[in-house]
Design an enzyme around this catalytic site. Structure first.
Site, PDB file in Angstrom:
ATOM      1  N   THR A  25       0.801  -1.336   0.222  1.00 53.50           N
ATOM      2  CA  THR A  25      -0.164   0.130   0.054  1.00 53.50           C
ATOM      3  C   THR A  25       1.026   1.325  -0.179  1.00 53.50           C
ATOM      4  OG1 THR A  25      -1.713  -1.133   1.085  1.00 53.50           O
ATOM      5  CG2 THR A  25      -1.679   1.424   1.318  1.00 53.50           C
ATOM      6  N   HIS A 178      -7.284 -11.151  -1.374  1.00 56.08           N
ATOM      7  CA  HIS A 178      -6.826 -10.943   0.155  1.00 56.08           C
ATOM      8  C   HIS A 178      -7.222 -11.416   1.291  1.00 56.08           C
ATOM      9  CE1 HIS A 178      -4.550  -8.688   3.243  1.00 56.08           C
ATOM     10  NE2 HIS A 178      -4.478  -7.627   2.403  1.00 56.08           N
ATOM     11  N   ASN A 181      -4.196 -10.577   7.002  1.00 59.01           N
ATOM     12  CA  ASN A 181      -3.879  -9.198   7.708  1.00 59.01           C
ATOM     13  C   ASN A 181      -5.256  -8.564   8.401  1.00 59.01           C
ATOM     14  OD1 ASN A 181      -1.085  -9.632   7.225  1.00 59.01           O
ATOM     15  ND2 ASN A 181      -1.322  -8.097   5.342  1.00 59.01           N
ATOM     16  N   TYR A 183      -8.231  -8.437   7.486  1.00 56.91           N
ATOM     17  CA  TYR A 183      -9.193  -7.664   6.859  1.00 56.91           C
ATOM     18  C   TYR A 183     -10.666  -8.352   6.788  1.00 56.91           C
ATOM     19  CZ  TYR A 183      -5.592  -4.147   6.011  1.00 56.91           C
ATOM     20  OH  TYR A 183      -4.640  -3.376   6.339  1.00 56.91           O
ATOM     21  N   ASN A 238      -3.937  -5.564  12.496  1.00 55.58           N
ATOM     22  CA  ASN A 238      -5.276  -4.755  12.517  1.00 55.58           C
ATOM     23  C   ASN A 238      -6.217  -5.836  13.503  1.00 55.58           C
ATOM     24  OD1 ASN A 238      -5.206  -2.987  10.609  1.00 55.58           O
ATOM     25  ND2 ASN A 238      -4.648  -4.494   8.984  1.00 55.58           N
TER      26      ASN A 238
HETATM   27  C1  LIG Z   1      -3.044  -3.712   2.403  1.00 59.08           C
HETATM   28  C2  LIG Z   1      -2.341  -3.837   3.629  1.00 59.08           C
HETATM   29  C3  LIG Z   1      -1.840  -5.155   4.410  1.00 59.08           C
HETATM   30  O1  LIG Z   1      -2.299  -6.260   3.724  1.00 59.08           O
HETATM   31  O2  LIG Z   1      -1.428  -5.082   5.477  1.00 59.08           O
HETATM   32  C4  LIG Z   1      -1.547  -2.612   4.097  1.00 59.08           C
HETATM   33  C5  LIG Z   1      -2.528  -1.377   4.321  1.00 59.08           C
HETATM   34  C6  LIG Z   1      -2.076  -0.380   4.993  1.00 59.08           C
HETATM   35  C7  LIG Z   1      -0.776  -0.178   5.199  1.00 59.08           C
HETATM   36  C8  LIG Z   1      -0.058  -1.258   5.106  1.00 59.08           C
HETATM   37  C9  LIG Z   1      -0.470  -2.500   4.412  1.00 59.08           C
END
Ligand SMILES: C=C(C(=O)O)c1ccccc1
Length: 373
Positions: A25, A178, A181, A183, A238
C-alpha cells in the site's frame, strides 16, 4: 536443483523467475484512480517474476484507506489498463490484490459516511490512513463497525466476482484474493473478530464458509489458473487473533486444494514483524500446513513472504520449502531487485518516511544499478 532465478508456470501464468513483488500500500492514487505515476512505478519493477499490486478495494464499502486505487469505477479500470499495458510492454506479469477491509476503515471513507461492515460489531484496535483537508496524510483510529446481515453476504461475494472479471478485462494476468492481515475475509476466519451465531460463525467450518464462497465465485468467473490467495495464519495485524491457528488454517488450505489455483501466498509470522511470532500455545508449523495442502490434493505454487533476504530466499527455494518468495520493502527501494539479487550487489535502503502518501519522492526515484554512476 531449483533456483530462485528459474522460470516457473503458476496456474495459467508463466513467470521468468520466482522473485515476487509483494502487495504494498502506497496511498498515491487520489480518487481511487490509478495514474501515470503508478504506471511508472510498476513498470520500473517489471523484471519481477510477478508483480502483485497494492491492495485494491473491490467496492467503496471495501475501502479503508485514503488514496488507494479501486477496482470498481470505469476511471479506475481505465487507469489499471495503463498499468497492465506498461508492465506487459516491459515484459512483466502482474496480478491485482482484491481487497475488502471490513472493519479496518473509517466512516469518512464509507458510502454515505456509514459504519464499516464486519462479521460482528467488534471494533478493530487498529488505525487507518486518511488525507486531511490540507492534503496531509495521517493515521486515525478505525470506526466502530456494524455486523453484516447474513442476507448481505451474497452481495459481497458478487462484488468479488464482478471485480475479478473487471480485473481480467483491465489486462491483469490474474488476481490474488486478500484473505490476510485482519481484513474482511480474515475477520470471518478468526474467532477474535467473528462472534456470529449463524452458519458463518462459531465452528472452523462456519468461519471459513465466507472465504470459500468468495473463492468459488471467482474461480467460476475467471478460472482457477488465474486465481490466487494470500493468508496470514498468525499475524496480529489489525487486531487479528485466533487461539488455534493450526487447525483453522489447515481446514482453509484443505478446502483451497479442490481448485487448481495459481498460488497460495503465506505471510510467515507477524506481517512486517518477527517471523517467529505465534498466536496460541505453540509455534505455527508452516511445513505441516503445506503438507496438509498437498495431502488434500493441492497443486498450487507455494509463495512465502515476510522478512526474507537473499540468502533465506535462495535456500527456501533450493531446499523445496517454497516455490516463490515475495519481497516488499526491498522492492520499494530497488526497482531492479531481481538483478541485484542475481548478482548479489548492494541494495538501496528503503525510506520509511515516504512509504505512504506523497508523490515521486520515495516512489519512482529509487535508482536502478544501471542509473548509478
Ligand atoms: C493492505 C495492507 C495489508 O495487507 O497489510 C496494508 C494497508 C495499509 C498499510 C500497510 C499495509
Amino acid at each position: 536443483m531449483t533456483s530462485l532465478f528459474d522460470p516457473i508456470k503458476i496456474g495459467d501464468i508463466q513467470l521468468a523467475n520466482r522473485i515476487v513483488m509483494a502487495p504494498l500500500t502506497r496511498n498515491r492514487s487520489p480518487g481511487a484512480v490509478p495514474n501515470t505515476l503508478n504506471a511508472t512505478y510498476y513498470e520500473q519493477r517489471a523484471s519481477a517474476g510477478l508483480i502483485i499490486t497494492e491492495g485494491t478495494p473491490i467496492t467503496q464499502q471495501g475501502q479503508g484507506y485514503a488514496d488507494v486505487p479501486g477496482l470498481y469505477t470505469p476511471e479506475a479500470l481505465a487507469g489499471w489498463r495503463q498499468v497492465t499495458d506498461a508492465v506487459h510492454r516491459a515484459g512483466g506479469k502482474i496480478v491485482v490484490q482484491m481487497w475488502h477491509v471490513g472493519r479496518v476503515s473509517h466512516e469518512s471513507l464509507q458510502p454515505n459516511g456509514g459504519k464499516p461492515v464486519a462479521p460482528s460489531a467488534v471494533i478493530a484496535k487498529s488505525k487507518t490512513y486518511l488525507i486531511n483537508a490540507d492534503g496531509s496524510g495521517a493515521f486515525a483510529e478505525t470506526s466502530e463497525p456494524r455486523a453484516l446481515d447474513r442476507a448481505e453476504l451474497a452481495g459481497i461475494v458478487e462484488d468479488y466476482r464482478r471485480a475479478a472479471r473487471a480485473a481480467i478485462d483491465a489486462g491483469f494476468d490474474g488476481i490474488e484474493i486478500h484473505a490476510a492481515n485482519g481484513y474482511l475475509i480474515d475477520q470471518f476466519l478468526r474467532s477474535g473478530s467473528n462472534k456470529r451465531t449463524d452458519d458463518y460463525g462459531g465452528s472452523i467450518e462456519n468461519r471459513a464458509r465466507f472465504l470459500f464462497a468468495v473463492v468459488d465465485a471467482i474461480v467460476a468467473e475467471i478460472g482457477a489458473g488465474r486465481t490466487a490467495i494470500r493468508i496470514s495464519p498468525v499475524t496480529p495485524a489489525n487486531d487479528a487473533f485466533d487461539p488455534e491457528p493450526q487447525p483453522l488454517f489447515t481446514h482453509v488450505v484443505e478446502g483451497l486444494a479442490k481448485h487448481d489455483l495459481a498460488y497460495i501466498h503465506i505471510i510467515e509470522g507477524a506481517t512486517g514483524g518477527p517471523r517467529d511470532h505465534q498466536q496460541g500455545d505453540k509455534p505455527f508449523d508452516y511445513e505441516a500446513l503445506r503438507a496438509a495442502y498437498k495431502a488434500a490434493g493441492g497443486k498450487a505454487a507455494w509463495m512465502v513472504n515476510n522478512g526474507y533476504n537473499r540468502e533465506l530466499a535462495i535456500d527456501a527455494v533450493e531446499e523445496g520449502r517454497a516455490d516463490l518468495v515475495a519481497f516488499g520493502k526491498l522492492f520499494i527501494a530497488n526497482p531492479d531487485l531481481v538483478d541485484r539479487l542475481k548478482n548479489d550487489t548492494a541494495l538501496n535502503p528503503p525510506d520509511k518516511d515516504t512509504f505512504y502518501g506523497g508523490g515521486a519522492r520515495g516512489y519512482t526515484d529509487y535508482p536502478a544499478l544501471e542509473n548509478v554512476a
